[in-house]
Design an enzyme around this catalytic site. Structure first.
Site, PDB file in Angstrom:
ATOM      1  N   TYR A  41       6.407 -21.674 -13.808  1.00  0.00           N
ATOM      2  CA  TYR A  41       7.550 -20.739 -13.776  1.00  0.00           C
ATOM      3  C   TYR A  41       8.457 -21.172 -12.622  1.00  0.00           C
ATOM      4  O   TYR A  41       8.466 -20.575 -11.545  1.00  0.00           O
ATOM      5  CB  TYR A  41       7.001 -19.329 -13.564  1.00  0.00           C
ATOM      6  CG  TYR A  41       7.956 -18.191 -13.856  1.00  0.00           C
ATOM      7  CD1 TYR A  41       8.240 -17.789 -15.159  1.00  0.00           C
ATOM      8  CD2 TYR A  41       8.556 -17.473 -12.809  1.00  0.00           C
ATOM      9  CE1 TYR A  41       9.079 -16.723 -15.424  1.00  0.00           C
ATOM     10  CE2 TYR A  41       9.400 -16.408 -13.066  1.00  0.00           C
ATOM     11  CZ  TYR A  41       9.662 -16.038 -14.377  1.00  0.00           C
ATOM     12  OH  TYR A  41      10.488 -14.978 -14.621  1.00  0.00           O
ATOM     13  N   ASP A  59       3.051 -18.229 -12.572  1.00  0.00           N
ATOM     14  CA  ASP A  59       2.493 -19.547 -12.870  1.00  0.00           C
ATOM     15  C   ASP A  59       3.268 -20.637 -12.131  1.00  0.00           C
ATOM     16  O   ASP A  59       4.456 -20.492 -11.865  1.00  0.00           O
ATOM     17  CB  ASP A  59       2.595 -19.813 -14.378  1.00  0.00           C
ATOM     18  CG  ASP A  59       1.866 -18.763 -15.192  1.00  0.00           C
ATOM     19  OD1 ASP A  59       0.632 -18.715 -15.108  1.00  0.00           O
ATOM     20  OD2 ASP A  59       2.535 -17.989 -15.902  1.00  0.00           O
ATOM     21  N   SER A  73       0.831  -1.210   0.000  1.00  0.00           N
ATOM     22  CA  SER A  73       0.000   0.000   0.000  1.00  0.00           C
ATOM     23  C   SER A  73       0.861   1.253   0.000  1.00  0.00           C
ATOM     24  O   SER A  73       0.490   2.289  -0.558  1.00  0.00           O
ATOM     25  CB  SER A  73      -0.921   0.000   1.213  1.00  0.00           C
ATOM     26  OG  SER A  73      -1.723  -1.153   1.191  1.00  0.00           O
ATOM     27  N   ASN A 118       1.548  -4.050 -14.385  1.00  0.00           N
ATOM     28  CA  ASN A 118       0.534  -5.084 -14.657  1.00  0.00           C
ATOM     29  C   ASN A 118      -0.519  -5.157 -13.540  1.00  0.00           C
ATOM     30  O   ASN A 118      -1.359  -6.041 -13.528  1.00  0.00           O
ATOM     31  CB  ASN A 118       1.178  -6.455 -14.881  1.00  0.00           C
ATOM     32  CG  ASN A 118       2.060  -6.902 -13.732  1.00  0.00           C
ATOM     33  OD1 ASN A 118       2.273  -6.145 -12.781  1.00  0.00           O
ATOM     34  ND2 ASN A 118       2.570  -8.106 -13.792  1.00  0.00           N
TER      35      ASN A 118
HETATM   36  O1  LIG Z   1       4.625  -9.403 -12.028  1.00  0.00           O
HETATM   37  C1  LIG Z   1       5.069 -10.444 -12.548  1.00  0.00           C
HETATM   38  C2  LIG Z   1       4.318 -11.202 -13.446  1.00  0.00           C
HETATM   39  C3  LIG Z   1       4.888 -12.342 -13.995  1.00  0.00           C
HETATM   40  N1  LIG Z   1       6.156 -12.736 -13.639  1.00  0.00           N
HETATM   41  C4  LIG Z   1       6.727 -13.965 -14.178  1.00  0.00           C
HETATM   42  C5  LIG Z   1       6.020 -15.208 -13.631  1.00  0.00           C
HETATM   43  C6  LIG Z   1       5.088 -15.614 -14.709  1.00  0.00           C
HETATM   44  O2  LIG Z   1       4.804 -17.017 -14.664  1.00  0.00           O
HETATM   45  C7  LIG Z   1       5.874 -15.188 -15.949  1.00  0.00           C
HETATM   46  C8  LIG Z   1       5.010 -14.940 -17.150  1.00  0.00           C
HETATM   47  O3  LIG Z   1       3.958 -14.062 -16.784  1.00  0.00           O
HETATM   48  P1  LIG Z   1       2.695 -13.858 -17.718  1.00  0.00           P
HETATM   49  O4  LIG Z   1       2.285 -15.141 -18.341  1.00  0.00           O
HETATM   50  O5  LIG Z   1       1.707 -13.082 -16.946  1.00  0.00           O
HETATM   51  O6  LIG Z   1       3.340 -12.866 -18.796  1.00  0.00           O
HETATM   52  P2  LIG Z   1       3.485 -12.947 -20.352  1.00  0.00           P
HETATM   53  O7  LIG Z   1       3.721 -11.563 -20.770  1.00  0.00           O
HETATM   54  O8  LIG Z   1       2.308 -13.674 -20.939  1.00  0.00           O
HETATM   55  O9  LIG Z   1       4.843 -13.754 -20.477  1.00  0.00           O
HETATM   56  P3  LIG Z   1       5.149 -15.239 -21.023  1.00  0.00           P
HETATM   57  O10 LIG Z   1       5.235 -15.087 -22.503  1.00  0.00           O
HETATM   58  O11 LIG Z   1       6.465 -15.606 -20.388  1.00  0.00           O
HETATM   59  O12 LIG Z   1       4.032 -16.132 -20.568  1.00  0.00           O
HETATM   60  O13 LIG Z   1       6.533 -13.978 -15.591  1.00  0.00           O
HETATM   61  C9  LIG Z   1       6.887 -11.997 -12.748  1.00  0.00           C
HETATM   62  O14 LIG Z   1       8.027 -12.314 -12.401  1.00  0.00           O
HETATM   63  N2  LIG Z   1       6.323 -10.864 -12.225  1.00  0.00           N
END
Ligand SMILES: O=c1ccn([C@H]2C[C@H](O)[C@@H](COP(=O)(O)OP(=O)(O)OP(=O)(O)O)O2)c(=O)[nH]1
Length: 144
Positions: free
Chosen positions: A85, A82, A64, A76
């Site tokens: 990950y 996930d 906060s 974001n």
């Molecule tokens: O604030 C965050 C959000 C995500 N992650 C890591 C963990 C997550 O499993 C991975 C992928 O996140 P996401 O699927 O939301 O992002 P993307 O932009 O779709 O990436 P990707 O192509 O790797 O799936 O990035 C972080 O470290 N911090």
């Protein structure tokens, strides 16, 4: 109780801990000194990688006080980590936008996380109209 396998970037990263009497969300720290100009975006490394318990994901949100202390917002809004990950290079980051020039010091607590169970598998059953009690759409309850 659940166990999480955790890898830290190195010995200089403060280890995760519960802040006594606070909540069950666990604070995460910047893994390096970060200097941002107003409007600048950075993936701020959090210095941890984890293998979450089976059936769980993690949610990362700002503290906060993060905006007040550091002038950054999480781009974001809520981070989803996930279960998949979980490799040795799957480091956690906070994607951040600076709304003013700012300095964040290594090991400053900038965000927090908790784990949540995955939602059940959803089946989408298409209908031509819904028959539930109508609320009148968004904003229908007024302002006061
Ligand atoms: O604030 C965050 C959000 C995500 N992650 C890591 C963990 C997550 O499993 C991975 C992928 O996140 P996401 O699927 O939301 O992002 P993307 O932009 O779709 O990436 P990707 O192509 O790797 O799936 O990035 C972080 O470290 N911090």
């Amino acid at each position: 109780m659940e166990t999480i396998k955790i890898q830290y970037l190195d010995d200089s990263i403060h280890r995760l801990e519960y802040i006594d009497g606070k909540s069950d969300w666990i604070d995460l720290r910047a893994a390096e000194d970060v200097e941002l100009k107003e409007g600048e975006f950075r993936l701020i490394p959090l210095g941890v990688a984890m293998q979450l318990p089976e059936g769980y994901e993690a949610h990362i949100i700002p503290r906060s006080s993060t905006y007040k202390n550091f002038g950054i917002i999480q781009s974001n809004h809520m981070g989803l980590v996930d279960e998949s990950y979980c490799g040795p290079n799957d480091w956690w980051y906070m994607p951040a936008i600076a709304l003013r020039d700012t300095k964040i010091c290594k090991n400053d607590r900038i965000c927090q996380f908790r784990i949540e169970k995955h939602q059940p598998t959803l089946i989408f059953n298409e209908v031509s109209a819904l028959t539930g009690k109508d609320r009148g759409g968004i904003g229908s309850t007024g302002k006061n």
